[in-house]
Design an enzyme around this catalytic site. Structure first.
Site, PDB file in Angstrom:
ATOM      1  N   ILE A  17       0.850  -1.201   0.000  1.00  0.00           N
ATOM      2  CA  ILE A  17       0.000   0.000   0.000  1.00  0.00           C
ATOM      3  C   ILE A  17       0.879   1.242   0.000  1.00  0.00           C
ATOM      4  O   ILE A  17       0.584   2.228  -0.652  1.00  0.00           O
ATOM      5  CB  ILE A  17      -0.901   0.021   1.251  1.00  0.00           C
ATOM      6  N   GLY A  18       1.948   1.200   0.752  1.00  0.00           N
ATOM      7  CA  GLY A  18       2.804   2.386   0.821  1.00  0.00           C
ATOM      8  C   GLY A  18       4.152   2.019   1.412  1.00  0.00           C
ATOM      9  O   GLY A  18       4.301   0.943   1.989  1.00  0.00           O
ATOM     10  N   GLY A  20       7.885   3.855   3.274  1.00  0.00           N
ATOM     11  CA  GLY A  20       8.652   5.027   3.713  1.00  0.00           C
ATOM     12  C   GLY A  20      10.078   4.565   3.870  1.00  0.00           C
ATOM     13  O   GLY A  20      10.405   3.456   3.478  1.00  0.00           O
ATOM     14  N   GLY A  21      10.930   5.343   4.473  1.00  0.00           N
ATOM     15  CA  GLY A  21      12.333   4.983   4.659  1.00  0.00           C
ATOM     16  C   GLY A  21      12.518   3.498   4.865  1.00  0.00           C
ATOM     17  O   GLY A  21      12.780   2.741   3.947  1.00  0.00           O
ATOM     18  N   SER A  22      12.273   3.056   6.110  1.00  0.00           N
ATOM     19  CA  SER A  22      12.536   1.634   6.395  1.00  0.00           C
ATOM     20  C   SER A  22      11.238   0.895   6.693  1.00  0.00           C
ATOM     21  O   SER A  22      11.253  -0.189   7.238  1.00  0.00           O
ATOM     22  CB  SER A  22      13.447   1.552   7.617  1.00  0.00           C
ATOM     23  N   SER A  23      10.085   1.500   6.353  1.00  0.00           N
ATOM     24  CA  SER A  23       8.836   0.791   6.660  1.00  0.00           C
ATOM     25  C   SER A  23       7.974   0.646   5.419  1.00  0.00           C
ATOM     26  O   SER A  23       8.048   1.464   4.497  1.00  0.00           O
ATOM     27  CB  SER A  23       8.058   1.534   7.753  1.00  0.00           C
ATOM     28  N   VAL A  25       3.832  -0.773   4.150  1.00  0.00           N
ATOM     29  CA  VAL A  25       2.501  -1.217   4.574  1.00  0.00           C
ATOM     30  C   VAL A  25       1.932  -2.097   3.467  1.00  0.00           C
ATOM     31  O   VAL A  25       1.917  -1.699   2.307  1.00  0.00           O
ATOM     32  CB  VAL A  25       1.559  -0.027   4.859  1.00  0.00           C
ATOM     33  N   ASP A 133       1.795  16.640  13.627  1.00  0.00           N
ATOM     34  CA  ASP A 133       2.075  16.548  12.188  1.00  0.00           C
ATOM     35  C   ASP A 133       0.877  15.944  11.454  1.00  0.00           C
ATOM     36  O   ASP A 133       1.033  15.110  10.562  1.00  0.00           O
ATOM     37  CB  ASP A 133       3.341  15.711  11.936  1.00  0.00           C
TER      38      ASP A 133
HETATM   39  C1  LIG Z   1      -3.815   4.004  -0.221  1.00  0.00           C
HETATM   40  N1  LIG Z   1      -4.515   3.040   0.622  1.00  0.00           N
HETATM   41  C2  LIG Z   1      -4.476   2.972   1.994  1.00  0.00           C
HETATM   42  C3  LIG Z   1      -5.294   1.913   2.371  1.00  0.00           C
HETATM   43  N2  LIG Z   1      -5.566   1.441   3.629  1.00  0.00           N
HETATM   44  C4  LIG Z   1      -4.719   1.498   4.706  1.00  0.00           C
HETATM   45  N3  LIG Z   1      -3.551   2.201   4.575  1.00  0.00           N
HETATM   46  C5  LIG Z   1      -2.700   2.251   5.625  1.00  0.00           C
HETATM   47  N4  LIG Z   1      -1.536   2.992   5.502  1.00  0.00           N
HETATM   48  C6  LIG Z   1      -1.260   3.782   4.284  1.00  0.00           C
HETATM   49  C7  LIG Z   1       0.234   3.764   3.970  1.00  0.00           C
HETATM   50  C8  LIG Z   1       0.573   4.659   2.787  1.00  0.00           C
HETATM   51  C9  LIG Z   1       0.092   6.086   3.021  1.00  0.00           C
HETATM   52  C10 LIG Z   1      -1.398   6.117   3.291  1.00  0.00           C
HETATM   53  C11 LIG Z   1      -1.759   5.220   4.473  1.00  0.00           C
HETATM   54  C12 LIG Z   1      -3.041   1.586   6.837  1.00  0.00           C
HETATM   55  C13 LIG Z   1      -2.463   1.405   8.115  1.00  0.00           C
HETATM   56  C14 LIG Z   1      -1.204   1.920   8.574  1.00  0.00           C
HETATM   57  N5  LIG Z   1      -0.189   2.325   8.927  1.00  0.00           N
HETATM   58  C15 LIG Z   1      -3.324   0.637   8.868  1.00  0.00           C
HETATM   59  N6  LIG Z   1      -4.401   0.334   8.126  1.00  0.00           N
HETATM   60  C16 LIG Z   1      -4.261   0.889   6.886  1.00  0.00           C
HETATM   61  N7  LIG Z   1      -5.102   0.854   5.829  1.00  0.00           N
HETATM   62  C17 LIG Z   1      -5.775   1.366   1.188  1.00  0.00           C
HETATM   63  N8  LIG Z   1      -5.295   2.059   0.166  1.00  0.00           N
END
Ligand SMILES: Cn1cc(Nc2nc(NC3CCCCC3)c3c(C#N)c[nH]c3n2)cn1
Length: 279
Positions: A17-18, A20-23, A25, A133
């Site tokens: 999903i995303g 960052g530096g060392s993490s 998701v 933030d």
């Molecule tokens: C784009 N997108 C996001 C979701 N859902 C989602 N994104 C999460 N983090 C994203 C990481 C990148 C930046 C935006 C938040 C977390 C999370 C944490 N930490 C715990 N639950 C989550 N669910 C589905 N599509």
């Protein structure tokens, strides 16, 4: 597809999903085809302070579970010397991506999201945490409500490069309160005396401004130094174009007051007529 094992339970990775530096998701499925989000943190390059900040964030997230539905659900976590896995509820989308894709926002949806954001931030304030933030990427939409996914204690996450993030939400100044800019007492990374719960009110005001006018109050100023000066300059009038919802206009004007002492509080915002659901 690869799989992840957390506390002896296996999860199938669907997508990242995303990151960052060392993490990172991930969106994962468990054996019963339930959807979860897993935050993976590589600790190999992390210094002791970073490891401590992540443990602190997890402890707070764990402790605040019981106080509000507007805090993301934490199901399990695994911490070793080389990595951290955090098993959480998965949102449909984060608020930043949702805002960018939505041209117009439905007034009732905006009102409900505002109530959710206030409740989430009130909860962390009640437990002595000031985020300092806050930005749309800190909230995810789960079914019909918004949930806060982090408390600003550990390092933040950069959405995956594939989700082309123009104003990448990490390190954006667009939600920064004036007192944080003026604050001379703080050293980088140190909690400063000037940052109070009112700083989070300013940031929430900027998010709501964006949900109302399609941009944050200082977004048009692209030069970062000029932007910082405009945020702290009392003679720089912020624009509040007239809208049908006069209560919402009042909320925005009271959140975006430069003097934190005169700025409205979260408790007052939760009592504000804008949240009376008659409209
Ligand atoms: C784009 N997108 C996001 C979701 N859902 C989602 N994104 C999460 N983090 C994203 C990481 C990148 C930046 C935006 C938040 C977390 C999370 C944490 N930490 C715990 N639950 C989550 N669910 C589905 N599509």
């Amino acid at each position: 597809n690869e799989s992840i094992v957390i506390k002896g339970k296996r999860f199938l990775v669907l997508k990242m999903i995303g990151q960052g530096g060392s993490s990172k998701v991930y969106q994962v499925l468990d054996q019963r085809n339930q959807l979860f989000a897993v935050k993976y943190v590589n600790l190999e390059e992390a210094d002791a302070q970073t490891v401590e900040s992540y443990k602190n964030e997890i402890e707070h997230l764990n402790r605040l579970q019981q106080y509000s539905d507007q805090i993301i659900k934490l199901y399990d976590y695994e911490i070793t010397n080389s990595y951290i896995y955090i098993l959480m509820e998965c949102g449909n989308l984060d608020l930043s991506t949702w805002l960018r894709n939505r041209k117009t926002v439905n007034p009732l949806e905006r009102k409900l999201y505002w109530k959710n954001m206030l409740e989430a931030v009130q909860t962390i304030h009640k437990h002595g945490i000031v985020h300092s933030d806050l930005k749309p990427a800190n909230f995810v939409i789960v079914n019909a409500s918004l949930k806060l996914i982090d408390f600003g204690i550990a390092n933040c996450i950069q959405p995956d490069v594939t989700s082309i993030m123009t104003d990448s939400q990490v390190g954006t100044l667009n939600y920064m309160p004036p007192e944080a800019i003026k604050d001379t007492s703080s050293q980088p990374g140190k909690a400063s005396s000037k940052i109070s719960t009112k700083g989070d009110v300013w940031s929430l005001g900027c998010i709501m401004y964006c949900m109302t006018y399609g941009k944050t109050p200082f977004q048009t100023i692209t030069n970062q130094i000029t932007k910082l000066h405009a945020i702290i300059d009392p003679t720089h009038e912020m624009e509040f174009p007239d809208i049908a919802e006069k209560d919402l206009l009042d909320v925005l004007k009271r959140c975006l007051v430069r003097n934190p002492r005169e700025r409205i509080s979260i408790a007052e915002l939760l009592e504000h007529s804008y949240l009376k659901l008659q409209s």
